[in-house]
Design a protein around this motif. Sequence first.
Motif, PDB file in Angstrom:
ATOM      1  N   PHE A 239       0.818  -1.211   0.000  1.00 57.21           N
ATOM      2  CA  PHE A 239       0.000   0.000   0.000  1.00 57.21           C
ATOM      3  C   PHE A 239       0.857   1.268   0.000  1.00 57.21           C
ATOM      4  CE2 PHE A 239      -3.520  -2.786   0.633  1.00 57.21           C
ATOM      5  CZ  PHE A 239      -4.562  -2.100   0.030  1.00 57.21           C
ATOM      6  N   MET A 240       2.046   1.175   0.632  1.00 63.89           N
ATOM      7  CA  MET A 240       2.962   2.311   0.567  1.00 63.89           C
ATOM      8  C   MET A 240       3.423   2.540  -0.857  1.00 63.89           C
ATOM      9  SD  MET A 240       5.587   2.692   3.708  1.00 63.89           S
ATOM     10  CE  MET A 240       6.248   1.105   3.476  1.00 63.89           C
ATOM     11  N   LEU A 241       3.719   1.445  -1.552  1.00 65.09           N
ATOM     12  CA  LEU A 241       4.164   1.564  -2.944  1.00 65.09           C
ATOM     13  C   LEU A 241       3.052   2.171  -3.800  1.00 65.09           C
ATOM     14  CD1 LEU A 241       6.103  -1.790  -3.338  1.00 65.09           C
ATOM     15  CD2 LEU A 241       7.067   0.499  -3.533  1.00 65.09           C
ATOM     16  N   VAL A 242       1.828   1.698  -3.548  1.00 64.27           N
ATOM     17  CA  VAL A 242       0.692   2.251  -4.308  1.00 64.27           C
ATOM     18  C   VAL A 242       0.555   3.742  -4.015  1.00 64.27           C
ATOM     19  CG1 VAL A 242      -1.814   2.199  -4.541  1.00 64.27           C
ATOM     20  CG2 VAL A 242      -0.534   0.060  -4.422  1.00 64.27           C
ATOM     21  N   ALA A 243       0.665   4.086  -2.722  1.00 60.38           N
ATOM     22  CA  ALA A 243       0.537   5.496  -2.352  1.00 60.38           C
ATOM     23  C   ALA A 243       1.627   6.319  -3.017  1.00 60.38           C
ATOM     24  CB  ALA A 243       0.623   5.642  -0.833  1.00 60.38           C
TER      25      ALA A 243
END
Lengths: 277, 183
Positions: A52-56
């Motif tokens: 989710f950090m990568l997506v963010a």
Amino acid sequence: MTLQGPDIGAVIFAETSDSHLIELPFGLGEWKLPTGWKLFGLDVSPTKHVVFMLVAAALVFLTIWYAGRQVQRRHAQGRAPGGFGAGVEALVLFVRNDVAVANIGHGGERFAPYVLTLFFFILYCNLLGLFPWGATATGNLAVTGALALTAFLTIEVSGLVALGPKGYLKTIVFVPPGMKGLGAVLMALIMTPIEIIGKLVKPFALCLRLFANMTAGHFVVFALLGLIFLFGNWGVAAGSVAFVTFMMLLELLVAFLQAYIFALLTSVFIGMMQHAH
Amino acid sequence: MSLPALLLAVQEGGAEGGGGSPFDINPGLMIWTVVVFLVLLVLLWKFGWPALLKSVEERERRIQHQLDEAEKARAEAAQLLEQQRRGLEQARAEAQEILAKAKAVATQEREVLLARTREEQEQLLDRARREIDAEKEKAILALRKEAVDLAIAAASRLIEEKLDDEANRRLVLEYLASLEQRP
């Protein structure tokens, strides 16, 4: 058929904590992340929060990049700002001028990219947690701790650069002006641990504040939804959903607010170090 | 989905996803966070913020420039207006001056004309008086002549009546003398 109530506490912990499983929307099942990645003996296999950090991060980059292109194009064509770019631009300028520059003081423009990145990254992480099947990376102590650590390093290193080694040492070994001899030594002995604690407490507070705010909202939402399963009653369900809707709106506000506060306080601390003389 | 089925699903999810409590700190995740954040920071520092901020700053500069231009134009217009007003005032003052001068000249001219007229009148009057005097003189002379003639006529009548009357003769002479005395 007698219903055995689920362990609401376990569900809440499971939903808000990290895992190696990502639930995919629309009945697509689950995505098992690879495990067993090692780096210097540490388990660095990707988790839900990493994804989710990568997506963010990707979304932040796309947003800023696209907005930048749009603003540039409109500027080149001599047209007035408008559309998506103008909206992002307003937010960027607000963070840059009223958060970074206003609190860091002169020379604040140099830190603006860092403060801006911090703000947008935290904001997007917070917002991703509000989506169904989403996860809040900023609701994880490791994530907020790492962000606070980068903030701590930024604050201290920028202070060291701005004040010089001697000036920086004064922010650790504090002697009240005008004191000499034994008194000065005594004061230094007493004040130095306090100064060091002061330096460490600031990022620690940043870390805990973000984590607690992002997690607490989810806890409340889950607890309210849990009431439905405890009572198994449609009336309670209606009340719970109403409260949860309200909580989600509040969380939307908190998502912006906490990103703002993290960026604001980091700016304030950088400014305090810059002008510590 | 009925409520019991939902319950079961939730229970299952809770049991299966169990990655520990949210208070666990995973050092690997910290490394991931730092890496992701730094990569994002570098990418945005290079490709994100400059594009956005440069355009914004350029626009700020452009707008500032336009504002400055507008201010300059306004100042210029004000200056022109002031100039115009001064010109108008000057013209008005000039007109006033010309009018005053004309009035003064007219007054002077009138004065001169009046003086000349008065003088001419005086002359005319003088001449008239002189002529009247002359006429009077002439009339007196004519009258005297007439009187002498009348006297002579009367005398001749007397003489015809009473020649050599010494007393009458004296009377005529006296009469003539009295005439002489009269202007």
